[in-house]
Scaffold this motif. Structure first.
Motif, PDB file in Angstrom:
ATOM      1  N   ASN A   1       0.831  -1.209   0.000  1.00 18.85           N
ATOM      2  CA  ASN A   1       0.000   0.000   0.000  1.00 18.85           C
ATOM      3  C   ASN A   1       0.866   1.259   0.000  1.00 18.85           C
ATOM      4  OD1 ASN A   1      -2.567  -1.180  -0.032  1.00 18.85           O
ATOM      5  ND2 ASN A   1      -2.534  -1.513   2.184  1.00 18.85           N
ATOM      6  N   TYR A   2       1.974   1.222   0.730  1.00 22.28           N
ATOM      7  CA  TYR A   2       2.863   2.386   0.773  1.00 22.28           C
ATOM      8  C   TYR A   2       3.529   2.611  -0.589  1.00 22.28           C
ATOM      9  CZ  TYR A   2       2.292   2.396   5.833  1.00 22.28           C
ATOM     10  OH  TYR A   2       1.765   2.472   7.096  1.00 22.28           O
ATOM     11  N   ALA A   3       3.957   1.523  -1.227  1.00 24.00           N
ATOM     12  CA  ALA A   3       4.565   1.657  -2.552  1.00 24.00           C
ATOM     13  C   ALA A   3       3.559   2.203  -3.562  1.00 24.00           C
ATOM     14  CB  ALA A   3       5.093   0.299  -3.014  1.00 24.00           C
ATOM     15  N   THR A   4       2.304   1.760  -3.436  1.00 16.73           N
ATOM     16  CA  THR A   4       1.265   2.220  -4.366  1.00 16.73           C
ATOM     17  C   THR A   4       0.961   3.694  -4.180  1.00 16.73           C
ATOM     18  OG1 THR A   4       0.261   0.015  -4.411  1.00 16.73           O
ATOM     19  CG2 THR A   4      -1.100   1.860  -5.143  1.00 16.73           C
ATOM     20  N   VAL A   5       0.814   4.122  -2.927  1.00 17.68           N
ATOM     21  CA  VAL A   5       0.434   5.516  -2.685  1.00 17.68           C
ATOM     22  C   VAL A   5       1.593   6.458  -3.026  1.00 17.68           C
ATOM     23  CG1 VAL A   5       1.121   5.718  -0.242  1.00 17.68           C
ATOM     24  CG2 VAL A   5      -0.853   6.983  -1.087  1.00 17.68           C
ATOM     25  N   LEU A   6       2.827   6.035  -2.772  1.00 16.38           N
ATOM     26  CA  LEU A   6       3.973   6.881  -3.115  1.00 16.38           C
ATOM     27  C   LEU A   6       4.189   6.963  -4.625  1.00 16.38           C
ATOM     28  CD1 LEU A   6       6.505   5.874  -0.314  1.00 16.38           C
ATOM     29  CD2 LEU A   6       5.285   8.047  -0.546  1.00 16.38           C
TER      30      LEU A   6
ATOM     31  N   ASP B   1       1.688   6.989  -6.724  1.00 16.33           N
ATOM     32  CA  ASP B   1       0.466   7.550  -7.300  1.00 16.33           C
ATOM     33  C   ASP B   1       0.686   9.022  -7.676  1.00 16.33           C
ATOM     34  OD1 ASP B   1      -2.062   8.233  -8.050  1.00 16.33           O
ATOM     35  OD2 ASP B   1      -2.977   7.949  -6.076  1.00 16.33           O
ATOM     36  N   PRO B   2       0.598   9.367  -8.964  1.00 13.79           N
ATOM     37  CA  PRO B   2       0.781  10.780  -9.357  1.00 13.79           C
ATOM     38  C   PRO B   2      -0.223  11.712  -8.699  1.00 13.79           C
ATOM     39  CG  PRO B   2       0.853   9.335 -11.284  1.00 13.79           C
ATOM     40  CD  PRO B   2       0.377   8.500 -10.136  1.00 13.79           C
ATOM     41  N   ALA B   3      -1.435  11.225  -8.434  1.00 12.95           N
ATOM     42  CA  ALA B   3      -2.447  12.084  -7.814  1.00 12.95           C
ATOM     43  C   ALA B   3      -2.049  12.439  -6.376  1.00 12.95           C
ATOM     44  CB  ALA B   3      -3.802  11.384  -7.830  1.00 12.95           C
TER      45      ALA B   3
ATOM     46  N   ARG C   1       1.076  12.572  -5.200  1.00 12.04           N
ATOM     47  CA  ARG C   1       2.192  13.521  -5.293  1.00 12.04           C
ATOM     48  C   ARG C   1       1.685  14.899  -5.714  1.00 12.04           C
ATOM     49  NH1 ARG C   1       4.755   9.121  -8.013  1.00 12.04           N
ATOM     50  NH2 ARG C   1       4.620  10.260  -9.986  1.00 12.04           N
ATOM     51  N   SER C   2       0.680  14.937  -6.577  1.00 10.69           N
ATOM     52  CA  SER C   2       0.089  16.217  -6.975  1.00 10.69           C
ATOM     53  C   SER C   2      -0.578  16.904  -5.784  1.00 10.69           C
ATOM     54  CB  SER C   2      -0.933  15.991  -8.090  1.00 10.69           C
ATOM     55  OG  SER C   2      -1.582  17.198  -8.434  1.00 10.69           O
ATOM     56  N   SER C   3      -1.183  16.113  -4.891  1.00  8.86           N
ATOM     57  CA  SER C   3      -1.809  16.702  -3.705  1.00  8.86           C
ATOM     58  C   SER C   3      -0.762  17.342  -2.794  1.00  8.86           C
ATOM     59  CB  SER C   3      -2.598  15.642  -2.942  1.00  8.86           C
ATOM     60  OG  SER C   3      -1.747  14.724  -2.274  1.00  8.86           O
ATOM     61  N   LEU C   4       0.436  16.753  -2.742  1.00 12.21           N
ATOM     62  CA  LEU C   4       1.517  17.350  -1.953  1.00 12.21           C
ATOM     63  C   LEU C   4       1.981  18.665  -2.585  1.00 12.21           C
ATOM     64  CD1 LEU C   4       3.639  14.195  -1.029  1.00 12.21           C
ATOM     65  CD2 LEU C   4       1.955  15.400   0.376  1.00 12.21           C
ATOM     66  N   VAL C   5       1.960  18.730  -3.912  1.00  8.00           N
ATOM     67  CA  VAL C   5       2.297  19.980  -4.590  1.00  8.00           C
ATOM     68  C   VAL C   5       1.242  21.042  -4.270  1.00  8.00           C
ATOM     69  CG1 VAL C   5       2.580  21.091  -6.832  1.00  8.00           C
ATOM     70  CG2 VAL C   5       3.568  18.827  -6.436  1.00  8.00           C
ATOM     71  N   THR C   6      -0.028  20.633  -4.259  1.00  4.52           N
ATOM     72  CA  THR C   6      -1.098  21.561  -3.887  1.00  4.52           C
ATOM     73  C   THR C   6      -0.883  22.094  -2.486  1.00  4.52           C
ATOM     74  OG1 THR C   6      -2.704  20.451  -5.315  1.00  4.52           O
ATOM     75  CG2 THR C   6      -3.581  21.794  -3.524  1.00  4.52           C
ATOM     76  N   PHE C   7      -0.488  21.199  -1.573  1.00  2.00           N
ATOM     77  CA  PHE C   7      -0.190  21.641  -0.208  1.00  2.00           C
ATOM     78  C   PHE C   7       0.950  22.657  -0.206  1.00  2.00           C
ATOM     79  CE2 PHE C   7       3.327  20.940   2.726  1.00  2.00           C
ATOM     80  CZ  PHE C   7       2.844  21.614   3.822  1.00  2.00           C
ATOM     81  N   ALA C   8       2.004  22.385  -0.980  1.00  2.00           N
ATOM     82  CA  ALA C   8       3.149  23.288  -1.012  1.00  2.00           C
ATOM     83  C   ALA C   8       2.746  24.668  -1.514  1.00  2.00           C
ATOM     84  CB  ALA C   8       4.262  22.702  -1.882  1.00  2.00           C
TER      85      ALA C   8
ATOM     86  N   HIS D   1      -7.627  14.297  -1.192  1.00  2.00           N
ATOM     87  CA  HIS D   1      -7.273  13.122  -1.998  1.00  2.00           C
ATOM     88  C   HIS D   1      -7.484  11.832  -1.206  1.00  2.00           C
ATOM     89  CE1 HIS D   1      -5.164  10.507  -4.773  1.00  2.00           C
ATOM     90  NE2 HIS D   1      -4.387  10.118  -3.778  1.00  2.00           N
ATOM     91  N   LEU D   2      -7.035  11.815   0.054  1.00  2.00           N
ATOM     92  CA  LEU D   2      -7.190  10.606   0.868  1.00  2.00           C
ATOM     93  C   LEU D   2      -8.649  10.340   1.197  1.00  2.00           C
ATOM     94  CD1 LEU D   2      -4.155  11.022   3.306  1.00  2.00           C
ATOM     95  CD2 LEU D   2      -4.340   9.545   1.287  1.00  2.00           C
ATOM     96  N   TYR D   3      -9.443  11.395   1.329  1.00  2.00           N
ATOM     97  CA  TYR D   3     -10.879  11.219   1.577  1.00  2.00           C
ATOM     98  C   TYR D   3     -11.527  10.465   0.427  1.00  2.00           C
ATOM     99  CZ  TYR D   3     -15.817  12.531   1.873  1.00  2.00           C
ATOM    100  OH  TYR D   3     -17.187  12.497   1.903  1.00  2.00           O
ATOM    101  N   TYR D   4     -11.242  10.872  -0.799  1.00  2.00           N
ATOM    102  CA  TYR D   4     -11.829  10.179  -1.953  1.00  2.00           C
ATOM    103  C   TYR D   4     -11.208   8.802  -2.149  1.00  2.00           C
ATOM    104  CZ  TYR D   4     -14.609  14.133  -3.491  1.00  2.00           C
ATOM    105  OH  TYR D   4     -15.559  15.119  -3.565  1.00  2.00           O
ATOM    106  N   LEU D   5      -9.962   8.631  -1.751  1.00  2.00           N
ATOM    107  CA  LEU D   5      -9.297   7.341  -1.890  1.00  2.00           C
ATOM    108  C   LEU D   5      -9.891   6.308  -0.931  1.00  2.00           C
ATOM    109  CD1 LEU D   5      -6.891   6.024  -3.432  1.00  2.00           C
ATOM    110  CD2 LEU D   5      -5.478   6.581  -1.439  1.00  2.00           C
TER     111      LEU D   5
END
Length: 301
Positions: A55-60, A62-64, A66-73, A256-260
């Motif tokens: 699960n960790y490999a999949t989420v890391l 996942d482009p979506a 990583r995009s959410s982390l960019v949104t946070f930044a 993102h995690l809410y929808y996931l």
């Protein structure tokens, strides 16, 4: 009953219910989420299919995500300096008042008590409504400008103006109070000594006395602002979602995690892994920031 036992009993009488609630509604769900992150947990909170770190490999990967982390930044780059500057400016202004200081302190602090959901809906339906009847578009109309669809289009990304201003309105008063507490702890003799040395009031006094004396408060404010930026959810979700769902842009990590985890896939294991990764990112950023700012360092060091 010995006096020490009596004090311990009364301690647990008062603290016990709160400690039990904290454990039941905070620590148990946290540990359960970590446990779920190692399982294939589709549509269940009691899975049996252990998948290890998949699960960790999949989420890391996942482009979506990583995009959410960019949104946070991006959100952090806007909201942290803006809130810091505005709250410090308000604190300096209120601190200089000789009359009605308590009134203005209460007025600026009052939005903190407002619900994020209610504030987001007011901003969306009344202030930044995409039609010409919204307050922002009405003001633009006075100058002959066309109405702007503030939340409907990512290019140009006007939605950042809406998201940042509602968060500014909601949280600036809280950090203003923190700065006020810091300002009131600065000894008056420092300003008196500076005046005797010929320091001029205003920018010179602020730069050499006030701002350095607020160092501990500033570090705490910036740490809280960064952590709260990671936890942004209510304003994004209530501003940008509609009957068609949430748009693919401007999704912070929690959205993102809410929808996931709670969306159509109901992948609680993957969502839990993302939550653990997000918690680790927050911890690392907080520690690095605290170390860089010298939080907890003694004066002799």
């Amino acid at each position: 009953m010995p006096r020490g036992h009596s004090r311990a009993l009364w301690f647990w009488v008062f603290v016990g219910p709160f400690a039990a609630g904290l454990a039941l509604f905070t620590y148990v769900p946290l540990l359960w989420s970590v446990w779920l992150s190692f399982f294939d947990a589709h549509n269940t909170v009691s899975p049996t299919d252990f998948v290890g770190l998949d699960n960790y490999a999949t989420v890391l990967g996942d482009p979506a995500f990583r995009s959410s982390l960019v949104t946070f930044a991006v959100f952090t780059a806007f909201i942290v300096p803006a809130t810091y500057a505005l709250s410090l400016g308000l604190a300096l202004a209120v601190n200089r008042l000789r009359v009605a200081q308590a009134f203005f302190r209460s007025v600026f602090f009052l939005p903190t008590a407002c619900s994020y959901v209610v504030a987001a809906l007011v901003w969306k339906l009344s202030v930044f409504n995409g039609v010409r009847f919204g307050l922002a578009n009405t003001v633009l109309g006075w100058f002959g400008a066309d109405p702007v669809a503030w939340l409907a289009t990512p290019d140009p990304p006007w939605y950042w103006l809406v998201v940042v201003t509602v968060r500014l309105w909601l949280q600036t008063g809280f950090y203003m109070v923190l700065f006020l507490a810091g300002l009131q702890r600065i000894p008056a003799r420092l300003y008196e000594a500076a005046a005797l040395d010929g320091a001029r009031p205003g920018w010179q006094t602020f730069r050499h006395i006030t701002f350095p004396a607020l160092r501990a408060t500033s570090v705490a404010v910036v740490l809280l602002l960064v952590i709260n930026s990671f936890q942004a959810f209510d304003e994004f979700y209530n501003l940008l979602s509609d009957a068609r769902g949430y748009p693919p842009y401007a999704r912070p990590p929690l959205v993102h995690l809410y929808y996931l985890a709670l969306g159509q896939g109901q992948d609680l294991g993957l969502g839990s892994a993302g939550a653990v990764v997000l918690a680790l990112v927050i911890a690392v950023v907080t520690i690095v920031q605290a170390r860089w700012a010298g939080l907890g360092r003694t004066e002799e060091a």
